[in-house]
Design a protein around this motif. Structure first.
Motif, PDB file in Angstrom:
ATOM      1  N   UNK A 180       1.442  -5.897   8.708  1.00  0.00           N
ATOM      2  CA  UNK A 180       1.207  -6.996   9.640  1.00  0.00           C
ATOM      3  C   UNK A 180       2.419  -7.915   9.620  1.00  0.00           C
ATOM      4  N   UNK A 181       3.062  -8.139  10.787  1.00  0.00           N
ATOM      5  CA  UNK A 181       4.359  -8.831  10.790  1.00  0.00           C
ATOM      6  C   UNK A 181       4.227 -10.291  10.323  1.00  0.00           C
ATOM      7  N   UNK A 182       3.206 -10.986  10.808  1.00  0.00           N
ATOM      8  CA  UNK A 182       3.037 -12.388  10.421  1.00  0.00           C
ATOM      9  C   UNK A 182       2.845 -12.509   8.922  1.00  0.00           C
ATOM     10  N   UNK A 183       1.969 -11.633   8.396  1.00  0.00           N
ATOM     11  CA  UNK A 183       1.719 -11.632   6.960  1.00  0.00           C
ATOM     12  C   UNK A 183       3.013 -11.419   6.192  1.00  0.00           C
ATOM     13  N   UNK A 192       0.224 -15.275  -3.919  1.00  0.00           N
ATOM     14  CA  UNK A 192       1.135 -14.320  -3.309  1.00  0.00           C
ATOM     15  C   UNK A 192       0.781 -12.887  -3.655  1.00  0.00           C
ATOM     16  N   UNK A 193       0.566 -12.646  -4.977  1.00  0.00           N
ATOM     17  CA  UNK A 193       0.238 -11.296  -5.415  1.00  0.00           C
ATOM     18  C   UNK A 193      -1.042 -10.821  -4.755  1.00  0.00           C
ATOM     19  N   UNK A 194      -2.034 -11.704  -4.725  1.00  0.00           N
ATOM     20  CA  UNK A 194      -3.315 -11.304  -4.146  1.00  0.00           C
ATOM     21  C   UNK A 194      -3.131 -10.971  -2.679  1.00  0.00           C
ATOM     22  N   UNK A 195      -2.395 -11.848  -2.002  1.00  0.00           N
ATOM     23  CA  UNK A 195      -2.222 -11.647  -0.560  1.00  0.00           C
ATOM     24  C   UNK A 195      -1.475 -10.340  -0.294  1.00  0.00           C
ATOM     25  N   UNK A 196      -0.365 -10.155  -1.027  1.00  0.00           N
ATOM     26  CA  UNK A 196       0.449  -8.982  -0.695  1.00  0.00           C
ATOM     27  C   UNK A 196      -0.170  -7.710  -1.261  1.00  0.00           C
ATOM     28  N   UNK A 197      -0.445  -7.709  -2.590  1.00  0.00           N
ATOM     29  CA  UNK A 197      -0.811  -6.424  -3.183  1.00  0.00           C
ATOM     30  C   UNK A 197      -2.256  -6.037  -2.944  1.00  0.00           C
ATOM     31  N   UNK A 198      -3.196  -7.012  -3.038  1.00  0.00           N
ATOM     32  CA  UNK A 198      -4.586  -6.558  -2.951  1.00  0.00           C
ATOM     33  C   UNK A 198      -5.076  -6.506  -1.524  1.00  0.00           C
ATOM     34  N   UNK A 199      -4.470  -7.316  -0.653  1.00  0.00           N
ATOM     35  CA  UNK A 199      -5.042  -7.299   0.685  1.00  0.00           C
ATOM     36  C   UNK A 199      -4.188  -6.458   1.627  1.00  0.00           C
ATOM     37  N   UNK A 200      -3.000  -6.953   1.911  1.00  0.00           N
ATOM     38  CA  UNK A 200      -2.281  -6.352   3.035  1.00  0.00           C
ATOM     39  C   UNK A 200      -1.767  -4.945   2.742  1.00  0.00           C
ATOM     40  N   UNK A 201      -1.233  -4.735   1.521  1.00  0.00           N
ATOM     41  CA  UNK A 201      -0.610  -3.436   1.282  1.00  0.00           C
ATOM     42  C   UNK A 201      -1.653  -2.340   1.130  1.00  0.00           C
ATOM     43  N   UNK A 202      -2.830  -2.716   0.612  1.00  0.00           N
ATOM     44  CA  UNK A 202      -3.885  -1.692   0.506  1.00  0.00           C
ATOM     45  C   UNK A 202      -4.419  -1.357   1.885  1.00  0.00           C
TER      46      UNK A 202
END
Length: 1543
Positions: free
Chosen positions: A981-984, A1043-1053
């Motif tokens: 997601x570009x905004x994310x 940051x970690x939660x946003x990137x690793x647990x949400x968006x990248x999964x």
């Protein structure tokens, strides 16, 4: 010192040295300390060095010009030193007495120079090309001589004339010679005579590299440059050093392991003897009758004793074999740990220097250079340590793989059952890898506690007891981290299990994709895959939450520690003032602490893992081995060449015996047939003769060499010719005869490369019949004495099997005069054999010649009466047969490549291209190859081996895989960003920046706080200072967590989920042709390795990269903000950094690729060996295979080794940049001393000390990310494949009960396999009424199977159409069409899962219906005997059912669907005649009113059909009732005559 130097020459004068702008050292100090340091060093190390040289002789080096110069200079130095000595004597005689130092120093120096000269020569004789010991000696000498050099000039310039002329002159002579020696020492001698350096064309430059080149890894540069200019290839790599090769490593380990085993055995025997006096069972634990004591009893007896002797310890053998080399690395590590703590002390001095006013500037400069020098030294030592550790790891891996491979060739079948091929391949790949990973960090076990203790000691000195508060926080964090590590390890295991089951399922789906399409089962399996995937993602999500927590803990730890320590320090006592010195020295010490504290739990968990691996490997290596003496090969006494007396055999000691009371005597040169029903022990008898089974009692002897043809042919991944020669020398005439006898000549004409065609793994591109004939040819070529043939005739067509029997096995065949034992189902051959053994349930029920057995009128006669009357009559007319010989060569055989019609692309193969089969590493093209494809696990971890260059021909069946070379395009990163997601993505980047800013803010605040100490108002605002510091630090932690939660647990999964879904849909919707041009291995790779990269590695790497990037940026910003001069330095350093990074990334990326490409052959060769171990043993080829495996391992290490070195090479260069940053930060701090506060200097230098680490990480991560991000591109490539027609078309849906009649009409129908190929079927027009039974026959390649595939629309029409009950099949959805037709395929495909699932994946039918079907398909008895009944687990590919049973399961599937139209693709090739009859009768009764199409190889099955369709070259040749066709005497008549159905 006064005694030595006398009262006139003081040893130390403070005013002369420290407190002056022109410092100088006193003469006494110069003469004693400075002169003696190099001497003491050389005398200390030379005894050890000389001993080492005595042990390691590399050869002899010729005397070169350079060597002569070195020696001459050494002698001159001795002369110069002793000139001084004699001059002093001379002076004493003249009456001027000198202090003793003037005698001692020249004497010592002279002796040392002699020692150095001796070493120069001794090294030459021992083949040392460049000496580190002497280099350091000359370097120290020059260093120590610089001070007197300067002070003598200063002295001379202050006086009018030089007083002591002679000593003045000799000193400069001395200095010049020492400098010359140092310069000469930098160059290399020629390599020793007769060393492999001279003979090897591509030798590794390391062996000839000089000392300087070795410590800086300069010798690697040539490869880095080459890799940068163009992508490296295998031929560019250096050959492996002798010390790293399998030849050196494996025997070393095995020797130690054998010692261990012998030791434990002798201990065991001692303790056994105490209990009972009989000799203990033999090593192989074969329970001989002579022992009387079975092992069980021994166990019981032993357990009564107190001490049970320990088994052999594999760990000890490893330590003995590789420990000594590893210890060198540990010594380096110790040195490095000590040096680490020098820099914080220097930092303290630097800060106190900034504080003091009016001290000489040279203090600051020398501190800056000292910091640089210690950091540089630390770099060099650290990388030497890593080099030693990594090489040890490499050695361990080589040795383990070799040991496991050697063991796997000799383990018993029982042992083989307990460790499957997949597990053993895992021992090789995963467990050996774990050892390799552990060795690199093993030293942390003692080094981490040492570093922690040292750091605490210095901190205590600095801050006193308040340190304990900080330590308490650290200690609290350890269990926190450990718990997280344990949990995430558990999650990792769980995720691996889900991943494994997903890949296993995918493997089966891809291997059975044709069947899935034919049955329209894709959706059911897609749901299954997605269900597993969802579980996998849930685990990944949990792991990511933990990861975020642990990242936060690990990043905030140093800060929390600092916060608590400082807060406690200032609040405990009003007098405690936090100044810059205390704060920043402590900070840099805390930073040092951070690494060992983080590493320790990791090392310990890695240790735990490795200990599990150790146990597994030890268990495997301790398995029982086959007893080489169970079969007596030396037998010369008896007249029989094979004899078994009272044999009783079992597969595993604990099982019940499979064969009992076996008595078989085979006279020399006779032919013995073994017959019996499915599962009566025929193959087991052959295995018993080979010594593959456990012999419980009796004697087996075989005279002479043995050739063995297994029931399922074992084909290597090599050329056809190599498969037949199997290591024997090539003899053209003999080879020709062999091909002729095995009816292979015609096949060679069709194979693209003739007998040099490369055969894919497991013989994938040969049909079953061809594989079997190659296996026969191998046996015939080996020219052995005894031939054991396990049913070699079942896989080939009737006329071919006749040819083979006549020309090879039979009384007139090529093997006449040899002893042959033939297991067979073919009754027609029995009259021609010498003896027949009839097996029933593991016993020999009858034995005798054909006539005798008929007379006995027992089971055998009964068996014959039912089947073979017509066959026998046939066989009594041999004359006619002979006349038909002339039909053979041209006609029948050339067409016998029974896979052509099922494999698109072979027809054009004959004409259009030469196909490189090495690329078909894993395609499941032929249905033949399906059931044999187990062990996909061995392929699971491999990257593709498909990167071979092929000759560019016309069109290839298997498209070569595209591998990316060069830089990864920006597009790919964007692709990933879009999935996230570009905004994310933008938000995440900004958050990383903020978090970094908070961290820096905290440290700037700290430096402000320390500056309070200078202004003396500390007490007022302590609380405010502590509060803001805490707030900033906590902000950093929280931002990081968010940051970690946003990137690793949400968006990248989310991205991973999306990509997998697209990939799965893309692959399942692809047309059949796609699977024919893409090997299964390659597709699996996308699902395993590439998905794994997207799931786990990419998010992790992006995270680290972002953190290090912002950190480095911040350091540079702070340094530049403090001293703007710093900007000037940044430019060249950045250029150098980018330059090194580009070289490294290009080279290391290619090295990684080469390494992974060369890794797969190790495992595929290994799994190939395990499957064929019985054949390899029977032919006695173990050592050749061991050699091959070693070569493959060495080939792999050849690309792994430069890979390690590239990391060292990079490390030294990047850390050099980091050290320069430290140097300049310190230098500019010294120059700007008057404007800077100590706090800011502390801040900038302590930050600079940390930057090296992050620079290093950043390059590594860039490189890893580049390697892994390609996965995104590769997954995307397959999710956008061309799809087949839609599965369902709503508006065209036929009635649910369609087809009611089952009429099939072909109207002017033509079809081709792929665009641009010739038509396979040309203008077929025929109509079949509902309920008709049509047999389809024709030569191989006539288009029989293609015709059936067209009904299912696996092939789409080129023109014309097919309609079923007047509905055009091209207009309805694929699933609607396929679910209304039924096929029983040629090779039965089962999926792992329950039997019930295999019959009815959508669960449409009730249990009663399923049971009824099983009854009709004759499986009822078998299934109801299973404990789990319908829920019985089928293993992968249905391995736990016999081939015949699998065929019956397919029949049951067909009965369950009970559609109006049934297609049989010669479904009865793998079953014996009885079962065959059952199947035929079932089909006749159950499908009475259905339309049946049968592709027949055995013509007798279709003689009673309504009509027979004869195809020839894709057109209808004849179409009529069987009786009419026979009377027409056309093609069909010829075929019937060949099969002996008409006379």
């Amino acid at each position: 010192m006064e005694r030595l130097c006398g009262p006139e020459l003081p040893f130390w004068v403070a005013n002369q040295t420290l407190h002056t702008d022109q410092p100088d050292l006193p003469v006494c100090f110069q003469l004693s300390v400075l002169s003696w340091v190099p001497c003491i060093y050389l005398w200390a190390v030379s005894p050890i060095y000389i001993f080492y040289l005595k042990k390691n002789n590399k050869g002899y080096i010729m005397m070169s010009i350079m060597n002569r110069f070195k020696t001459v200079f050494g002698l001159l130095l001795w002369v110069v030193c002793w000139t001084d000595l004699f001059y002093t004597f001379h002076e004493t005689q003249q009456g001027t007495s000198q202090p003793p130092i003037f005698f001692i120093t020249p004497l010592v120096l002279g002796m040392t120079m002699l020692l150095a000269t001796f070493l120069i020569q001794f090294e030459r004789l021992r083949g040392v090309q460049s000496s580190g010991i002497l280099f350091i000696f000359w370097f120290l000498s020059v260093l120590c001589a610089i001070v007197p050099f300067r002070s003598k000039i200063l002295l001379a310039s202050s006086q009018v004339e030089v007083t002591d002329t002679l000593r003045f002159t000799t000193f400069y002579f001395y200095f010049g010679l020492v400098v010359l020696e140092l310069i000469l020492c930098c160059f290399n001698e020629k390599p020793p005579l007769f060393s492999n350096v001279v003979t090897d064309p591509n030798v590794c430059p390391e062996s000839t590299a000089g000392f300087l080149s070795t410590i800086t890894f300069w010798w690697f540069t040539s490869l880095a440059v080459k890799g940068f200019k163009m992508p490296l290839e295998a031929k560019d790599l250096w050959s492996l050093n002798q010390r790293d090769s399998s030849k050196a490593m494996v025997p070393k380990l095995l020797k130690e392991w054998e010692k261990e085993q012998a030791k434990s055995k002798s201990k065991q025997n001692l303790s056994n003897d105490v209990v009972y006096s009989k000799p203990p069972p033999s090593a192989n634990n074969h329970i001989g009758g002579e022992n009387g004591t079975s092992p069980e009893e021994v166990e019981v007896l032993l357990s009564n004793q107190k001490s049970v002797p320990r088994g052999p310890s594999f760990l000890r053998s490893l330590v003995r074999a590789f420990g000594p080399y590893f210890l060198i690395g540990s010594a380096y590590k110790l040195l490095q740990d000590v040096i680490t703590f020098v820099n914080p002390q220097l930092l303290r001095m630097l800060i106190s220097f900034i504080k003091q006013k009016g001290v000489p500037d040279w203090w600051g400069y020398s501190l800056a250079f000292l910091m640089f020098f210690t950091a540089f030294l630390q770099t060099l030592i650290l990388h030497q340590h890593f080099q030693y550790c990594f090489i040890t790891g490499m050695h361990v891996r080589t040795a383990l793989i070799g040991a496991i491979y050697r063991k796997s060739l000799v383990i018993t079948n029982a042992a083989k059952r307990s460790s499957t091929v997949g597990e053993v391949v895992n021992l090789m790949s995963v467990d050996a890898q774990r050892f390799m990973d552990l060795t690199t960090f093993l030293n942390m076990l003692w080094s981490a506690p040492l570093q922690i203790m040292l750091a605490l000691y210095f901190l205590w000195q600095n801050l006193g007891p308040s340190v304990l508060a900080g330590v308490a926080v650290m200690i609290l964090l350890i269990p926190f981290n450990a718990v997280i590590a344990m949990k995430s390890r558990a999650y990792q295991v769980e995720q691996m299990q889900h991943k494994d089951s997903r890949i296993k399922l995918m493997n089966e789906i891809l291997n059975g994709i044709k069947v899935l399409k034919l049955y329209a089962w894709e959706n059911s399996f897609k749901e299954k895959v997605l269900a597993i995937r969802q579980k996998e993602l849930n685990v990944l999500k949990k792991a990511a939450y933990l990861g975020a927590l642990s990242t936060m803990a690990w990043t905030s730890a140093p800060f929390l520690v600092a916060l608590t320590t400082f807060a406690v320090y200032v609040t405990v006592d009003k007098n405690n003032i936090l100044d810059a010195e205390k704060a920043f020295v402590s900070l840099s010490l805390f930073n040092i602490l951070r690494f060992p504290l983080n590493m320790l739990p990791q090392v310990i968990s890695s240790l735990v893992q490795t200990s599990v691996s150790l146990k597994r490997i030890q268990n495997f290596l301790s398995h029982d081995e086959l007893d080489p003496n169970s079969v007596d090969r030396k037998n010369t006494a008896s007249d029989f060449s094979v004899s078994v007396v009272n044999g009783k055999f079992t597969w595993a000691k604990e099982d019940s015996p499979v064969l009992r009371d076996i008595n078989v005597l085979v006279p020399q040169g006779s032919l013995l047939a073994v017959v019996g029903h499915v599962g009566c022990g025929k193959s087991s008898l052959i295995s018993a003769l080979l010594g593959e089974m456990e012999k419980l009692e009796g004697d087996v002897s075989i005279r002479g060499s043995v050739a063995y043809v297994p029931q399922q042919a074992w084909i290597q991944n090599a050329t056809l010719r190599d498969n037949i020669l199997f290591g024997k020398a090539y003899n053209e005439q003999k080879y020709g005869c062999v091909l002729e006898a095995c009816a292979l000549t015609p096949d060679l004409e069709v194979l693209p490369g003739g007998d040099m065609t490369e055969i894919g793994e497991k013989g994938i591109n040969l049909s079953g019949g061809q594989r079997q004939r190659v296996s026969l040819a191998r046996a015939l070529y080996s020219d052995s004495d005894v031939y054991l043939l396990d049913d070699p005739l079942s896989a080939v067509d009737a006329h071919v099997s006749k040819h083979i029997f006549d020309n090879l096995i039979g009384p007139e065949g090529a093997l006449k005069g040899k002893t042959r034992i033939l297991v067979t189902h073919g009754i027609s051959y029995l009259p021609q054999v010498d003896n027949i053994v009839v097996m029933v349930d593991g016993r020999v029920s009858e034995m005798g010649s054909y006539q005798e057995l008929l007379k006995q009128n027992g089971a055998f006669a009964e068996f014959l009466r039912n089947y073979a009357l017509e066959d026998i009559i046939e066989d009594e007319a041999p004359e006619e047969m002979i006349n038909d010989e002339d039909l053979f060569p041209e006609d029948t055989l050339s067409n016998h490549i029974d896979m052509v019609d099922t494999e698109p692309g072979i027809n054009e193969a004959k004409r259009k291209f030469i196909r490189q089969i090495s690329i078909i590493s894993a395609d499941g093209e032929t249905p033949k190859s399906r059931s044999v494809r187990r062990h996909a696990c061995s392929r699971r971890k491999h990257p593709e081996p498909q990167e071979k260059k092929q000759p560019q021909e016309m069109e290839k069946l298997i498209q070569a895989e595209t591998t990316e070379t060069g830089r990864v395009k920006l597009k790919v990163y964007l692709e990933y960003a879009k999935a996230v997601g570009l905004l994310l993505t933008v938000l995440i980047c900004i958050l990383y920046g903020c978090q970094s800013a908070a961290a820096i803010g905290a440290n700037i605040w700290l430096s402000e706080w320390t500056n309070d100490a200078l202004r003396n108002h500390t007490e007022d605002n302590v609380n405010m200072r502590v509060g803001v510091y805490a707030a900033l630090g906590i902000t950093q932690g929280v931002l990081l967590l968010v940051n970690s939660l946003l990137s690793q647990t949400y968006s990248m999964i989310l991205a991973a989920k999306l990509m997998h879904l697209k990939l799965l849909q893309g692959v399942l919707r692809a047309p059949q042709a796609f699977f024919e041009s893409n090997p299964v291995g390659r597709l699996l790779n996308r699902f395993s390795k590439d998905m794994d990269a997207i799931d786990c590695q990419i998010p992790h790497q992006i995270d680290i990269w972002m953190r290090t990037f912002w950190y480095t940026l911040n350091v540079l910003l702070i340094c530049s903000a403090l001293t703007p001069m710093f900007l000037i330095v940044i430019a060249p350093l950045t250029v150098f950094y980018c330059w090194v990074q580009r070289f490294y990334v290009a080279t290391s990326r290619q090295l990684k690729r080469l390494e992974s490409v060369s890794r797969s052959p190790i495992y595929s060769h290994f799994s190939e060996t395990i499957t064929g171990s019985s054949v390899i043993r029977a032919f006695g080829r173990h050592s050749a295979f061991i050699c091959m495996s070693d070569m493959k391992v060495d080939e792999n290490q050849k690309s792994y080794y430069p890979g390690i070195v590239s990391n060292r090479w990079l490390g030294v260069r990047i850390e050099f940049i980091g050290n320069c940053i430290v140097l300049f930060a310190a230098l500019f701090a010294v120059t700007g001393k008057n404007d800077l506060s100590p706090g800011l200097v502390g801040l900038s230098v302590s930050y600079a000390l940390q930057v090296t680490m992050s620079l290093n990480w950043m390059v590594r991560m860039t490189s890893d990310l580049e390697n892994n991000i390609v996965a995104v591109e590769r997954v995307k490539e397959y999710s956008e494949t061309k799809t087949e027609a839609p599965w369902e078309i709503e508006e065209k849906k036929p009635n649910p009960d369609w087809p009611t009649q089952g009429n099939v009409d072909f109207h002017n129908y033509s079809v081709r396999y792929r665009e641009g190929l010739d038509l396979v079927l040309k203008n077929l027009t025929l109509s079949v009424k509902g309920g008709e039974k049509v047999g389809i026959v024709g030569r191989t390649g006539a288009g029989k199977s293609s015709m059936t595939l067209c009904l299912f629309r696996l092939l789409e029409a080129a023109e014309g159409e097919i309609s079923i009950d007047d509905i055009k099949i091209s207009e309805i959805g694929l699933h609607d069409l396929r679910s209304k037709l039924t096929i029983i395929p040629q090779e039965p495909v089962l999926f792992s899962g329950t039997l019930r699932m295999n019959l009815d994946p959508f669960e449409k039918y009730s249990d009663d219906e399923v049971w009824k079907v099983l009854e009709h398909s004759h499986l009822h008895k078998f299934v109801s005997n299973q404990p789990a009944k319908l829920e019985m687990e089928c293993s992968e590919g249905g391995e736990n059912l016999s081939v015949g049973q699998r065929q019956l399961v397919c029949l049951a599937r067909a009965l369950l669907r009970k559609t109006r139209i049934l297609v049989l693709d010669e479904a009865t090739a793998a079953v014996d005649l009885e079962t065959d009859d059952l199947i035929q009768s079932t089909i006749r009764t159950q499908f009475e009113d259905s339309t049946v199409f049968t592709i027949a190889h055995r013509l007798n099955t279709i003689m009673d059909y309504t009509r027979v369709l004869v195809l020839d070259k894709g057109q209808i040749a004849e179409f009529d009732t069987p009786s009419n066709l026979i009377s027409q005497r056309g093609i069909f008549y010829g075929m019937a005559k060949d099969a002996g159905l008409v006379s």
